[in-house]
Design a protein around this motif. Structure first.
Motif: not given
Ligand code: HEC
Ligand code: HEC
Length: 206
Positions: A45, A56, A70, A74, A81
């Motif tokens: 990141h 990214f 988020a 996940y 992902n």
């Protein structure tokens, strides 16, 4: 907590100010813990959460709630992902809140240069498709709605195509519905325009 804050304000403004000082201190502690934990994230990141890889996403300047939501999604398998799901699986709720506080407080920069044509077409499309209505007039996001201004170019294209194709998970259906009206040409124009909406990095960030 809100009742507590409300009572302080109505009873005495001074008590309210003292309360805010305490909460600022707690917030700073979270940022420090988040910064320590973020060392594993910056490989992808970017330094300070400003990604240097177009696929990214940047995390800098993102509303804290959008980041923690988020990560939570996940971890719980609502957003899938192959890279992020196993990383989020290792994070506690406290880690997520600390990481969100840290990245959210960092300044968003972008090296993307929008073409002159898309810089002039973009604002009209963003208005026509209500992007600014949800993401904010400058597209800085709010609460769970992500900041998109200055986001990585390829990441924006991939996400918008994904929402349109309904392959990108969507917490409330709003984004898939917003993207369903877009042509692929609109996606290309909007992504080029939105990716350029941020300060240029200073030498320190480069
Ligand atoms: C090996 C590379 C890699 C590492 C390490 C990594 N990420 Fe990611 N991250 C990605 C990719 C790629 C995506 C986009 C995934 C997708 O399309 O859903 C992503 C997406 C995200 C998102 C969603 C962003 C958005 O705008 O919706 C968040 C939040 C996030 N990562 C946080 C973290 C945090 C916090 C860490 C460290 C604990 C971390 N990532 C470590 C590659 C990485
Ligand atoms: C009705 C509200 C609404 C409208 C209109 C809307 N969005 Fe969104 N958008 C959202 C929400 C909520 C999310 C978070 C979805 C999720 O992660 O489940 C989102 C996510 C996104 C993302 C992914 C960001 C990330 O970091 O992963 C992009 C890109 C995006 N929107 C672009 C746009 C564009 C461009 C438009 C206009 C064509 C638009 N949005 C219109 C509410 C909206």
């Amino acid at each position: 907590m809100f009742t507590f804050l409300y009572q302080n304000i109505t009873t005495s403004t001074i008590v309210g100010v003292v309360f805010l000082c305490f909460s600022t201190n707690n917030y700073a502690a979270n940022i420090e813990a988040g910064k320590a934990k973020a060392q594993t994230c910056i490989a992808c990141h970017g330094p300070n959460g400003n990604s240097i890889i177009s696929e990214f996403p940047s995390l800098s300047g993102q509303p804290a709630q959008a980041i923690s939501t988020a990560l939570y999604r996940y971890r719980e398998g609502n957003r899938k992902n192959p890279i992020m799901s196993p990383i989020a699986a290792e994070l506690t709720n406290a880690d997520m809140n600390n990481l969100a506080a840290y990245f959210s407080a960092e300044k968003r920069t972008s090296t993307h240069i929008t073409s002159a044509q898309n810089a002039s077409l973009g604002p009209e499309l963003a208005n026509k498709y209500n992007c600014t209505q949800c993401h904010g007039p400058q597209m800085l996001g709010l609460q769970h709605i992500p900041r998109i201004a200055g986001q990585q170019h390829q990441y924006l294209i991939t996400q918008l195509r994904g929402f349109k194709a309904q392959t990108r998970s969507d917490m409330d259906g709003n984004m898939s519905s917003a993207a369903s009206a877009l042509t692929d040409a609109d996606i290309v124009i909007l992504s080029d325009y939105i990716a350029g909406l941020a300060d240029r990095p200073t030498a320190k960030n480069e």
